[in-house]
Motif scaffolding. Structure first.
Motif, short mmCIF file in Angstrom:
data_model
loop_
_atom_site.label_atom_id
_atom_site.label_comp_id
_atom_site.label_asym_id
_atom_site.label_seq_id
_atom_site.Cartn_x
_atom_site.Cartn_y
_atom_site.Cartn_z
N ILE A 69 -117.81 36.47 -28.43
CA ILE A 69 -117.66 37.35 -28.10
C ILE A 69 -115.87 36.84 -26.83
O ILE A 69 -114.76 37.25 -26.31
CB ILE A 69 -118.06 38.27 -26.98
CG1 ILE A 69 -119.42 38.90 -27.70
CG2 ILE A 69 -117.40 38.84 -26.12
CD1 ILE A 69 -120.15 39.60 -27.16
N ASP A 70 -116.10 35.59 -26.84
CA ASP A 70 -115.31 35.10 -25.39
C ASP A 70 -114.13 34.65 -26.43
O ASP A 70 -113.00 34.39 -25.80
CB ASP A 70 -115.79 33.68 -24.83
CG ASP A 70 -114.64 33.23 -24.00
OD1 ASP A 70 -114.62 34.56 -22.54
OD2 ASP A 70 -114.75 31.92 -23.60
N HIS A 71 -113.81 34.38 -27.91
CA HIS A 71 -112.72 34.19 -28.84
C HIS A 71 -112.18 35.51 -29.40
O HIS A 71 -111.03 35.33 -29.28
CB HIS A 71 -113.52 33.13 -29.83
CG HIS A 71 -113.75 31.50 -29.29
ND1 HIS A 71 -114.97 31.49 -28.67
CD2 HIS A 71 -112.82 30.13 -29.52
CE1 HIS A 71 -114.85 30.49 -28.73
NE2 HIS A 71 -113.89 29.74 -29.79
N LEU A 72 -113.05 36.67 -29.25
CA LEU A 72 -112.52 37.73 -30.06
C LEU A 72 -111.10 37.96 -28.61
O LEU A 72 -110.80 37.96 -27.30
CB LEU A 72 -113.73 38.93 -29.91
CG LEU A 72 -114.43 38.56 -30.24
CD1 LEU A 72 -115.57 40.01 -30.27
CD2 LEU A 72 -113.74 38.48 -31.99
N ASP A 73 -109.85 38.82 -29.68
CA ASP A 73 -108.97 39.10 -28.82
C ASP A 73 -109.16 40.65 -28.03
O ASP A 73 -110.28 41.42 -28.52
CB ASP A 73 -107.83 39.17 -30.17
CG ASP A 73 -107.05 37.80 -30.76
OD1 ASP A 73 -107.38 37.19 -29.94
OD2 ASP A 73 -107.22 38.41 -32.68
N GLU A 74 -108.45 40.65 -26.70
CA GLU A 74 -108.44 41.59 -26.33
C GLU A 74 -108.09 42.90 -27.31
O GLU A 74 -107.53 42.97 -28.10
CB GLU A 74 -107.20 41.88 -25.72
CG GLU A 74 -107.16 43.14 -24.69
CD GLU A 74 -106.68 43.33 -23.75
OE1 GLU A 74 -106.50 43.97 -22.09
OE2 GLU A 74 -106.31 41.72 -22.83
N GLY A 75 -108.50 43.97 -27.24
CA GLY A 75 -108.75 45.18 -28.29
C GLY A 75 -109.84 44.77 -29.42
O GLY A 75 -110.09 46.52 -30.38
N HIS A 76 -110.60 44.36 -29.50
CA HIS A 76 -111.81 44.36 -30.75
C HIS A 76 -112.40 45.19 -30.31
O HIS A 76 -112.83 44.80 -29.23
CB HIS A 76 -112.13 42.33 -30.71
CG HIS A 76 -112.38 42.69 -31.67
ND1 HIS A 76 -114.27 42.71 -32.05
CD2 HIS A 76 -112.79 41.83 -33.51
CE1 HIS A 76 -114.05 42.48 -33.52
NE2 HIS A 76 -113.04 41.63 -33.65
N ALA A 77 -113.33 45.60 -31.42
CA ALA A 77 -114.36 46.44 -31.65
C ALA A 77 -115.64 46.50 -31.11
O ALA A 77 -115.66 45.08 -31.25
CB ALA A 77 -114.36 47.44 -32.69
N MET A 78 -116.19 46.78 -29.99
CA MET A 78 -117.52 46.27 -29.22
C MET A 78 -118.32 46.56 -29.23
O MET A 78 -119.32 46.68 -28.68
CB MET A 78 -116.83 45.81 -27.70
CG MET A 78 -115.60 44.78 -27.32
SD MET A 78 -116.80 43.19 -27.79
CE MET A 78 -117.86 42.92 -26.26
N GLY A 79 -118.71 47.97 -30.03
CA GLY A 79 -120.16 47.95 -30.78
C GLY A 79 -120.57 47.15 -31.49
O GLY A 79 -120.17 46.36 -31.96
N TYR A 80 -122.03 47.27 -31.27
CA TYR A 80 -122.91 45.84 -31.61
C TYR A 80 -122.83 46.27 -33.30
O TYR A 80 -122.72 45.24 -33.29
CB TYR A 80 -124.17 46.46 -31.32
CG TYR A 80 -125.22 47.13 -31.07
CD1 TYR A 80 -125.97 47.43 -32.69
CD2 TYR A 80 -125.06 48.38 -31.25
CE1 TYR A 80 -126.41 48.50 -33.39
CE2 TYR A 80 -126.19 49.59 -31.22
CZ TYR A 80 -126.94 49.96 -32.62
OH TYR A 80 -127.45 50.56 -32.68
N LYS A 81 -122.32 47.37 -33.54
CA LYS A 81 -122.48 47.39 -35.77
C LYS A 81 -121.08 46.31 -35.67
O LYS A 81 -121.27 45.64 -36.19
CB LYS A 81 -122.57 48.61 -35.68
CG LYS A 81 -124.13 49.72 -35.75
CD LYS A 81 -123.66 50.70 -35.61
CE LYS A 81 -125.53 51.23 -35.62
NZ LYS A 81 -125.09 52.98 -36.60
N ALA A 82 -120.15 46.65 -34.88
CA ALA A 82 -118.86 46.33 -35.60
C ALA A 82 -118.57 44.67 -34.86
O ALA A 82 -118.37 44.27 -36.01
CB ALA A 82 -117.71 46.99 -34.23
#
Length: 354
Positions: A26-39
């Protein structure tokens, strides 16, 4: 996050191994990335929905995640809701997150205040500043906190002499991080001994992984997890995995100057897993009472030895072992949640909804 080291595994040393791995992801994801557990499970190279869902609850309980719904009033008087998951490497208390949510109210943002992941860069300090709504703002006013400010004019100074750039070196010292990650696969698993030519051929694919926020460790795990007992074509297997499991591209960032301003006029705390919010239930520690009961039932089962905290079932993995396909088709997220609810003496969600 600016000048922070993106490979911050030590920041999550207090977490369990699987939760720590998902925290780094998660720490490497870009801002705005979908954050539901399925996504998240859809793009994670190792874990499936059940594992990600449980780890998100633990990351919320540890103070790294907070799910917030914000109501925006755009400067043309249109309105919309945006749901964001705020992420902090530093552990925060429930009181800290409550203060943070309160201080979001009144903030001036932009129309593309995208749902998904958002990062905490600075802790709130002192009382929230008074901010005028969009209709009272004028061009002469100072730009809001979210708006980039012009850099000061540089002072004219005599240029300092610069040292000559070192000559590029040939041989192993000139290899890239992507090449080294591929060449060192044999040290992790002897079934993946890539030749020099194979490393060179796959280097561009591995470099794209790193460019999209993955670490060399992510590459190694993706290329060595779940290998068959006999790998006859390591290069071909590596190429297929690098192509099939490629992380998503970084989202393009539009220029804020062309976007309409908006004001956050209402902030609502939400449950991190079921998306219920404080308009209908009480949200404590980032979870509604029923999701918290499920979470605590899992913790109690682990403490009693009924669940092995270090064991990852096949159905928790992104690519289950084919031998467990029949199990994977039956044991899904909904069924697992129902079993945990029953163990905790809770009614099924379908009954509660009626």
């Amino acid at each position: 996050m600016g000048d922070e080291d993106p490979h911050a595994d030590a920041d999550f040393a207090h977490l369990r191994p699987r939760d720590r791995e998902i925290a780094v992801f998660i720490d490497h994801l870009d801002e705005g990335h979908a954050m539901g557990y399925k996504a998240l499970a859809a793009v994670h190279p190792r874990y499936g929905q059940q594992a990600v869902r449980t780890s998100m609850q633990r990351l919320t309980d540890a103070g790294h995640l907070c799910h917030i719904r914000e109501h925006l009033v755009i400067e043309d008087n249109s309105m919309r809701w945006v749901t964001r998951t705020y992420w902090s490497r530093t552990r925060r208390s429930a009181e800290w997150w409550a203060d943070f949510a309160r201080m979001r109210k009144g903030r001036v943002v932009y129309e593309d205040h995208r749902p998904g992941l958002a990062r905490i860069e600075e802790p709130p300090a002192g009382p929230a500043p008074e901010q005028a709504p969009p209709e009272q703002a004028s061009p002469e006013q100072a730009p809001p906190a979210d708006e980039p400010q012009a850099a000061p004019e540089p002072q004219a100074t005599a240029p300092e002499p610069q040292a000559a750039a070192p000559e590029p070196q040939a041989g192993p010292a000139a290899t890239t991080p992507a090449y080294r990650a591929l060449a060192e696969l044999r040290d992790t698993d002897a079934r993946m001994p890539l030749s020099e030519s194979e490393c060179r051929a796959l280097e561009s694919l591995a470099a794209e992984w790193l460019a999209r926020g993955s670490t060399p460790e992510d590459l190694t795990r993706a290329l060595t997890d779940g290998l068959p007992s006999d790998v006859t074509n390591p290069g071909g297997l590596a190429r297929r995995r690098l192509e099939d499991k490629m992380p998503p591209k970084k989202a393009r960032i539009r220029q804020k100057a062309a976007l309409r301003r908006a004001r956050v006029d209402r902030v609502i705390m939400c449950c991190v897993t079921c998306d219920a919010d404080e308009r209908t239930v009480r949200i404590e520690g980032g979870m509604c009472p029923e999701c918290r009961a499920e979470y605590e039932a899992d913790l109690a089962a682990e403490a009693a030895g009924e669940l092995d905290a270090g064991y990852v079932p096949s159905t928790f993995l992104a690519d289950p072992d084919p031998a467990f396909d029949s199990v994977y088709e039956v044991v899904d997220v909904a069924r697992r949640a129902a079993e945990v609810r029953a163990a905790g003496g809770l009614r099924p969600r379908a009954e509660r909804a009626r």
